[in-house]
Design a protein around this motif. Structure first.
Motif, PDB file in Angstrom:
ATOM      1  N   LYS A  55      -0.415 -11.858 -19.268  1.00  9.38           N
ATOM      2  CA  LYS A  55      -0.108 -10.939 -20.370  1.00  9.38           C
ATOM      3  C   LYS A  55       1.400 -10.762 -20.564  1.00  9.38           C
ATOM      4  CE  LYS A  55      -2.213  -6.989 -20.606  1.00  9.38           C
ATOM      5  NZ  LYS A  55      -2.793  -5.821 -19.982  1.00  9.38           N
ATOM      6  N   ASN A  76     -12.023  -4.508 -16.397  1.00  6.99           N
ATOM      7  CA  ASN A  76     -12.909  -4.524 -17.547  1.00  6.99           C
ATOM      8  C   ASN A  76     -12.141  -4.217 -18.828  1.00  6.99           C
ATOM      9  OD1 ASN A  76     -15.357  -4.914 -18.641  1.00  6.99           O
ATOM     10  ND2 ASN A  76     -15.961  -2.762 -18.494  1.00  6.99           N
ATOM     11  N   LYS A  77     -11.349  -3.138 -18.756  1.00  2.00           N
ATOM     12  CA  LYS A  77     -10.587  -2.704 -19.932  1.00  2.00           C
ATOM     13  C   LYS A  77      -9.576  -3.774 -20.354  1.00  2.00           C
ATOM     14  CE  LYS A  77      -7.857   1.037 -21.065  1.00  2.00           C
ATOM     15  NZ  LYS A  77      -6.857   1.756 -20.364  1.00  2.00           N
ATOM     16  N   ASP A  78      -8.877  -4.278 -19.337  1.00  2.00           N
ATOM     17  CA  ASP A  78      -7.840  -5.282 -19.637  1.00  2.00           C
ATOM     18  C   ASP A  78      -8.429  -6.572 -20.176  1.00  2.00           C
ATOM     19  OD1 ASP A  78      -5.918  -3.583 -18.943  1.00  2.00           O
ATOM     20  OD2 ASP A  78      -4.898  -4.930 -17.542  1.00  2.00           O
ATOM     21  N   GLU A  80     -11.196  -6.934 -21.798  1.00  5.66           N
ATOM     22  CA  GLU A  80     -11.653  -6.701 -23.181  1.00  5.66           C
ATOM     23  C   GLU A  80     -10.476  -6.765 -24.147  1.00  5.66           C
ATOM     24  OE1 GLU A  80     -13.869  -3.092 -23.603  1.00  5.66           O
ATOM     25  OE2 GLU A  80     -15.540  -3.933 -22.453  1.00  5.66           O
ATOM     26  N   ALA A  81      -9.382  -6.062 -23.790  1.00  3.57           N
ATOM     27  CA  ALA A  81      -8.199  -6.042 -24.665  1.00  3.57           C
ATOM     28  C   ALA A  81      -7.599  -7.439 -24.782  1.00  3.57           C
ATOM     29  CB  ALA A  81      -7.161  -5.079 -24.100  1.00  3.57           C
ATOM     30  N   TRP A  82      -7.576  -8.122 -23.666  1.00  5.68           N
ATOM     31  CA  TRP A  82      -6.996  -9.464 -23.627  1.00  5.68           C
ATOM     32  C   TRP A  82      -7.804 -10.423 -24.504  1.00  5.68           C
ATOM     33  CZ3 TRP A  82      -8.346 -14.019 -20.455  1.00  5.68           C
ATOM     34  CH2 TRP A  82      -7.314 -14.946 -20.390  1.00  5.68           C
ATOM     35  N   LYS A  84      -9.679  -9.648 -26.990  1.00 12.23           N
ATOM     36  CA  LYS A  84      -9.503  -9.276 -28.400  1.00 12.23           C
ATOM     37  C   LYS A  84      -8.192  -9.868 -28.934  1.00 12.23           C
ATOM     38  CE  LYS A  84      -9.572  -5.236 -31.324  1.00 12.23           C
ATOM     39  NZ  LYS A  84      -8.285  -4.580 -31.428  1.00 12.23           N
ATOM     40  N   ASP A  85      -7.135  -9.722 -28.121  1.00 16.36           N
ATOM     41  CA  ASP A  85      -5.822 -10.275 -28.512  1.00 16.36           C
ATOM     42  C   ASP A  85      -5.901 -11.780 -28.741  1.00 16.36           C
ATOM     43  OD1 ASP A  85      -4.641  -7.916 -28.405  1.00 16.36           O
ATOM     44  OD2 ASP A  85      -3.394  -8.299 -26.643  1.00 16.36           O
ATOM     45  N   GLN A  86      -6.550 -12.447 -27.768  1.00 14.34           N
ATOM     46  CA  GLN A  86      -6.645 -13.906 -27.845  1.00 14.34           C
ATOM     47  C   GLN A  86      -7.415 -14.327 -29.097  1.00 14.34           C
ATOM     48  OE1 GLN A  86      -5.046 -15.953 -25.547  1.00 14.34           O
ATOM     49  NE2 GLN A  86      -4.263 -13.948 -25.033  1.00 14.34           N
ATOM     50  N   GLU A  88      -7.791 -12.659 -31.878  1.00 14.26           N
ATOM     51  CA  GLU A  88      -6.989 -12.422 -33.086  1.00 14.26           C
ATOM     52  C   GLU A  88      -5.914 -13.500 -33.250  1.00 14.26           C
ATOM     53  OE1 GLU A  88      -7.534  -7.613 -33.302  1.00 14.26           O
ATOM     54  OE2 GLU A  88      -5.587  -8.436 -32.735  1.00 14.26           O
TER      55      GLU A  88
END
Ligand code: ADP
Length: 327
Positions: A55, A76-78, A80-82, A84-86, A88
Motif C-alpha cells: 500500500k 479484513n478491513k484493509d 476490503e479497502a485494498w 476496492k482500490d485495485q 477502481e
C-alpha cells in the motif's frame, strides 16, 4: 463386600474414567485450537505486513505495524479497502486504454481522408494534369484545401492535448464580455453574410459587463459557437444568431442562440465528445474537425464554469456558458 460398599465402588469405576475422558477431550480441544490459531495468526501477520508494504507509495517510509491489535479485523478491513482500490484503478486503466485506442483510431481516420485526397490530386497532376490548364489550378486548390483541413485538425488536437495534460495555463484578467463578443462577431461577419446569417445582440448592451477569465480562450469559445451557428444554419432563408447576457449573482450567463437546423435529443449527451458529429459528411464538407465543441467545453471547465445546450430540430440551438462576474 456389603451391598452399599459394592454400589459405591461401581459408581466410582464409571464416573472417574468418564470425567477423565471429558477433561482430556476439552483440554486437547483448547490446546488444538490455540495451536491452530497461533499458526494462522503468524501466517496472517506476514500477509498483513505485505499488504502494508504494497500500500505504500513510492518513496514513502514503511510504518511499523501494531501486531497487538485485533489483526484479523484489521486485515479484513484493509483487504476490503485494498481490493476496492485495485478494482477502481483497474477500471480506470481499462477506460484509459479504451480511450487511447479509440482516440488513435479517430485521429488516423480523420487524417486519412485528406491525405488520400492530396495523394490523388498530386498523382493526377504528375500524370499529365500539370500541363492541362483546365484542371491544374483546380487540383492544386483542392490539394491546398485538404492540407488546410489537416492543419486545422492538428491545431485543434494540440489545444486539446495541452488542456488534457494540464500544460495550458489560463491568464485570467478582467475584461468587458460585451466588447469581446462584438469584436468576435465582426471578425466573422464576412463568413456570416456569405451564408445569409445575421449576427446580433439580443438586447442593447450599452454598459460594459465585466468578467474575469482568459480573454483569448473565451474569444475562441464565442468564435467556435458563432461559426457553428453559421455552419449549421438552414439551407434556405435568413439565419439569425443572437448573443445575450444574463446576470446570475456571482456569474454572467452568456447565450449564443441560433435558428438553424437544430440537434436531435439523442445526440445532445455526446455532443461535446471529441470527433462527435451529428452529420459526419455535412461537417466534413464544410471543414469541421469535430473538435470545436470539445475545445469549448475544455476551456469552460478549466475556468470551473459550466456549459449547456438545448436544441429543437428545425427550430434552432442555444449554447449557454457561465463566467465569473467582476465589478
Ligand atoms: P464540427 O467541426 O463538426 O462542427 P463541433 O465539435 O464544433 O464539430 O460540433 C460537433 C457537432 O455538433 C457538429 O458536427 C454538428 O453536428 C453539431 N452542432 C454543433 N453546433 C451546432 C449548431 N449550432 N446547430 C446544429 N448543430 C450543431
Amino acid at each position: 463386600m456389603g451391598l452399599t460398599e459394592y454400589l459405591f465402588h461401581k459408581q466410582y469405576t464409571i464416573w472417574v474414567p468418564a470425567v477423565v475422558t471429558v477433561f482430556t477431550f476439552v483440554l486437547s480441544f483448547f490446546l488444538f485450537q490455540y495451536t491452530v490459531e497461533r499458526f494462522i495468526y503468524r501466517k496472517i501477520k506476514v500477509i498483513y505486513k505485505n499488504i502494508h508494504q504494497l500500500k505504500l507509495k513510492k518513496g514513502q517510509k514503511p510504518k511499523s505495524v501494531d501486531l497487538n491489535t485485533d489483526i484479523i479485523a484489521a486485515v479484513n478491513k484493509d483487504v476490503e479497502a485494498w481490493a476496492k482500490d485495485q478494482k477502481e484503478e483497474i477500471e480506470y486503466l481499462k477506460n484509459l486504454e479504451n480511450y487511447r485506442r479509440e482516440f488513435l483510431g479517430n485521429v488516423s481516420h480523420e487524417l486519412k481522408t485528406p491525405i488520400f485526397n492530396i495523394q490523388g490530386y498530386i498523382m493526377t497532376l504528375l500524370e499529365g494534369g500539370l500541363e492541362d490548364d483546365k484542371i491544374n489550378r483546380t487540383y492544386l486548390e483542392r490539394a491546398e484545401k485538404s492540407v488546410e483541413r489537416m492543419v486545422n485538425i492538428v491545431e485543434d488536437l494540440e489545444i486539446i492535448t495541452q488542456f488534457e495534460s494540464g500544460q495550458l495555463i489560463l491568464h485570467k484578467e478582467k475584461f468587458d464580455i460585451v466588447e469581446l463578443a462584438r469584436d468576435t462577431m465582426s471578425s466573422i461577419q464576412y463568413s456570416a453574410e456569405k451564408n445569409n446569417v445575421r449576427l446580433v445582440f439580443k438586447d442593447h448592451y450599452e454598459k460594459p459587463i465585466y468578467v474575469k477569465a482568459d480573454r483569448e480562450a473565451i474569444q475562441k469559445v464565442i468564435s467556435n459557437l458563432l461559426v457553428n451557428s453559421i455552419k449549421y444554419c438552414k439551407p434556405s432563408g435568413i439565419g439569425e444568431t443572437k448573443i445575450s447576457f444574463y446576470d446570475m449573482d456571482e456569474n454572467i450567463l452568456v447565450e449564443v442562440s441560433d435558428n438553424g437546423i437544430g440537434i436531435a435529443q439523442e445526440h445532445i449527451p455526446r455532443l461535446f465528445e471529441r470527433f462527435y458529429r451529428v452529420d459526419r459528411s455535412r461537417s466534413r464538407d464544410i471543414g469541421g474537425t469535430g473538435l470545436g465543441l470539445s475545445i469549448v467545453k475544455h476551456i469552460i471547465e478549466a475556468h470551473n464554469q459550466t456549459i449547456n445546450v438545448r436544441s429543437t430540430v428545425g427550430l434552432g440551438t442555444t449554447f449557454g456558458f457561465t463566467l465569473q462576474k467582476v465589478k
